[in-house]
Motif scaffolding. Sequence first.
Motif, mmCIF file in Angstrom:
data_model
loop_
_atom_site.group_PDB
_atom_site.id
_atom_site.type_symbol
_atom_site.label_atom_id
_atom_site.label_comp_id
_atom_site.label_asym_id
_atom_site.label_seq_id
_atom_site.Cartn_x
_atom_site.Cartn_y
_atom_site.Cartn_z
ATOM 1 N N LYS A 194 40.506 43.773 43.669
ATOM 2 C CA LYS A 194 39.590 44.799 43.165
ATOM 3 C C LYS A 194 38.138 44.392 43.411
ATOM 4 O O LYS A 194 37.332 45.192 43.922
ATOM 5 C CB LYS A 194 39.837 45.014 41.684
ATOM 6 C CG LYS A 194 38.821 45.934 41.011
ATOM 7 C CD LYS A 194 39.041 46.008 39.510
ATOM 8 C CE LYS A 194 37.932 46.789 38.822
ATOM 9 N NZ LYS A 194 38.118 46.853 37.348
ATOM 10 N N LEU A 199 35.339 46.279 45.829
ATOM 11 C CA LEU A 199 34.099 46.798 45.240
ATOM 12 C C LEU A 199 32.860 46.270 45.948
ATOM 13 O O LEU A 199 31.801 46.908 45.903
ATOM 14 C CB LEU A 199 34.044 46.445 43.747
ATOM 15 C CG LEU A 199 35.049 47.180 42.839
ATOM 16 C CD1 LEU A 199 34.924 46.684 41.396
ATOM 17 C CD2 LEU A 199 34.837 48.684 42.897
ATOM 18 N N SER A 242 32.325 54.691 48.966
ATOM 19 C CA SER A 242 32.042 54.656 47.530
ATOM 20 C C SER A 242 33.064 55.437 46.724
ATOM 21 O O SER A 242 33.316 55.118 45.559
ATOM 22 C CB SER A 242 30.631 55.202 47.268
ATOM 23 O OG SER A 242 30.528 56.548 47.723
ATOM 24 N N LEU A 243 33.645 56.457 47.324
ATOM 25 C CA LEU A 243 34.660 57.219 46.591
ATOM 26 C C LEU A 243 35.850 56.331 46.244
ATOM 27 O O LEU A 243 36.390 56.408 45.134
ATOM 28 C CB LEU A 243 35.116 58.410 47.428
ATOM 29 C CG LEU A 243 36.165 59.318 46.782
ATOM 30 C CD1 LEU A 243 35.877 60.777 47.085
ATOM 31 C CD2 LEU A 243 37.569 58.955 47.280
ATOM 32 N N GLN A 262 35.791 53.063 45.942
ATOM 33 C CA GLN A 262 35.330 52.103 44.943
ATOM 34 C C GLN A 262 35.274 52.736 43.552
ATOM 35 O O GLN A 262 35.582 52.078 42.554
ATOM 36 C CB GLN A 262 33.963 51.563 45.353
ATOM 37 C CG GLN A 262 33.999 50.733 46.629
ATOM 38 C CD GLN A 262 32.631 50.303 47.097
ATOM 39 O OE1 GLN A 262 31.623 50.920 46.746
ATOM 40 N NE2 GLN A 262 32.570 49.245 47.904
ATOM 41 N N LYS A 263 34.914 54.000 43.480
ATOM 42 C CA LYS A 263 34.890 54.685 42.196
ATOM 43 C C LYS A 263 36.299 54.842 41.631
ATOM 44 O O LYS A 263 36.515 54.715 40.429
ATOM 45 C CB LYS A 263 34.228 56.051 42.355
ATOM 46 C CG LYS A 263 34.137 56.845 41.067
ATOM 47 C CD LYS A 263 33.444 58.182 41.297
ATOM 48 C CE LYS A 263 33.383 59.001 40.015
ATOM 49 N NZ LYS A 263 32.729 60.323 40.245
ATOM 50 N N GLU A 264 37.255 55.112 42.510
ATOM 51 C CA GLU A 264 38.638 55.311 42.059
ATOM 52 C C GLU A 264 39.228 54.040 41.469
ATOM 53 O O GLU A 264 40.046 54.100 40.552
ATOM 54 C CB GLU A 264 39.508 55.794 43.230
ATOM 55 C CG GLU A 264 39.209 57.199 43.701
ATOM 56 C CD GLU A 264 39.680 58.247 42.724
ATOM 57 O OE1 GLU A 264 40.742 58.052 42.102
ATOM 58 O OE2 GLU A 264 38.987 59.275 42.578
ATOM 59 N N SER A 320 37.375 51.432 40.228
ATOM 60 C CA SER A 320 36.454 50.721 39.333
ATOM 61 C C SER A 320 37.015 50.565 37.929
ATOM 62 O O SER A 320 36.693 49.603 37.236
ATOM 63 C CB SER A 320 35.106 51.445 39.287
ATOM 64 O OG SER A 320 35.274 52.765 38.812
ATOM 65 N N ALA A 321 37.845 51.499 37.487
ATOM 66 C CA ALA A 321 38.389 51.438 36.125
ATOM 67 C C ALA A 321 39.726 50.713 36.050
ATOM 68 O O ALA A 321 40.322 50.646 34.974
ATOM 69 C CB ALA A 321 38.533 52.854 35.568
ATOM 70 N N CYS A 322 40.225 50.176 37.146
ATOM 71 C CA CYS A 322 41.527 49.492 37.126
ATOM 72 C C CYS A 322 41.422 48.152 36.392
ATOM 73 O O CYS A 322 40.415 47.451 36.524
ATOM 74 C CB CYS A 322 42.003 49.221 38.555
ATOM 75 S SG CYS A 322 42.471 50.693 39.475
ATOM 76 N N CYS A 332 46.177 53.154 37.900
ATOM 77 C CA CYS A 332 45.343 52.484 38.896
ATOM 78 C C CYS A 332 45.909 52.728 40.290
ATOM 79 O O CYS A 332 47.088 52.457 40.544
ATOM 80 C CB CYS A 332 45.284 50.985 38.607
ATOM 81 S SG CYS A 332 44.297 50.055 39.824
ATOM 82 N N ASP A 368 33.445 60.985 52.217
ATOM 83 C CA ASP A 368 32.313 60.170 51.819
ATOM 84 C C ASP A 368 31.507 59.866 53.075
ATOM 85 O O ASP A 368 32.058 59.772 54.162
ATOM 86 C CB ASP A 368 32.783 58.860 51.165
ATOM 87 C CG ASP A 368 31.633 58.140 50.492
ATOM 88 O OD1 ASP A 368 31.888 57.097 49.881
ATOM 89 O OD2 ASP A 368 30.492 58.611 50.588
#
Length: 273
Positions: free
Chosen positions: A103, A107, A114-115, A117-119, A121-123, A129, A252
């Motif tokens: 992860k 990042l 970036s899309l 990375q956004k997907e 980011s919360a994992c 995830c 993106d």
Amino acid sequence: MRSFPSGPRTARRRPRHRPPRGLVSAVVAACAAVAAAGCTAQAGVRDDGAAPTLSAPASAVPLWPGYTPPAASAPAQESDLARYLPVDEVQVPAGGLAALSAKNLLLHDPNVPSLVQKEISACPADGTCPLRDAVHRDLTGDDRDEMVVAVDLPRFERTLLQVYTASGHTVRPVLIYWGPQGLTGETRGRDLVISAIGEDGRVTTRFRWNGRVMAAVTPAGGTGTRPDFPGAVPAVPEAVSTVPQSVPTVPDAVPEDRGAVDTAPRTETRTTR
């Protein structure tokens, strides 16, 4: 008057009529012959007429037998290493790539949109995830494992697969592959085989280390001089409103220095459904 004898009356027996022995034998032989003839007619070879004529299988007939296509000239190409930017913000620790977080690597990877990375980011979060577990295999033959990561993007029906290697203390990708959602992979020796099911059935692509990157294996068993082809580096539209389904794309914008899109032919094996 007629007188009758007083003693018991003896009945006269008529002699039986017996057929000649020769006649009985002839009848038995005739019946046996008829029965044998009936069995032979049912179980023997029957003539159904002439056998069908067999035709020879169709052979290929070229449309232009005397035509020889011209040899394609190889265009000038930039260095393979210049097409994938190194991940300068992440250093290879003493434990190698296995000690890194997939992860964290994605990042900080400038090649990752970036899309994506956004997907991730919360994992990990609520079990949704999209980042799969990292897999470590030696694909370059240097006795050090590379890292294979994959991110599923259900919204766009795409899966991003990347392979990282350690170059000294620097991490750099040697394969960036966009495919249909749900693609799978395996290693055969040091080759990486990626399979996916699309509209045309199962598509299998084999990648092999060519000393610089993981390149697609050609039908002759060699590898291309560049790592990317349609699928390895996505075409990136400016807008994010729609995502074409016919080609692997990422909604993106990617700076031009991340690498141009290659139009080299893709080597693949197709198996129809």
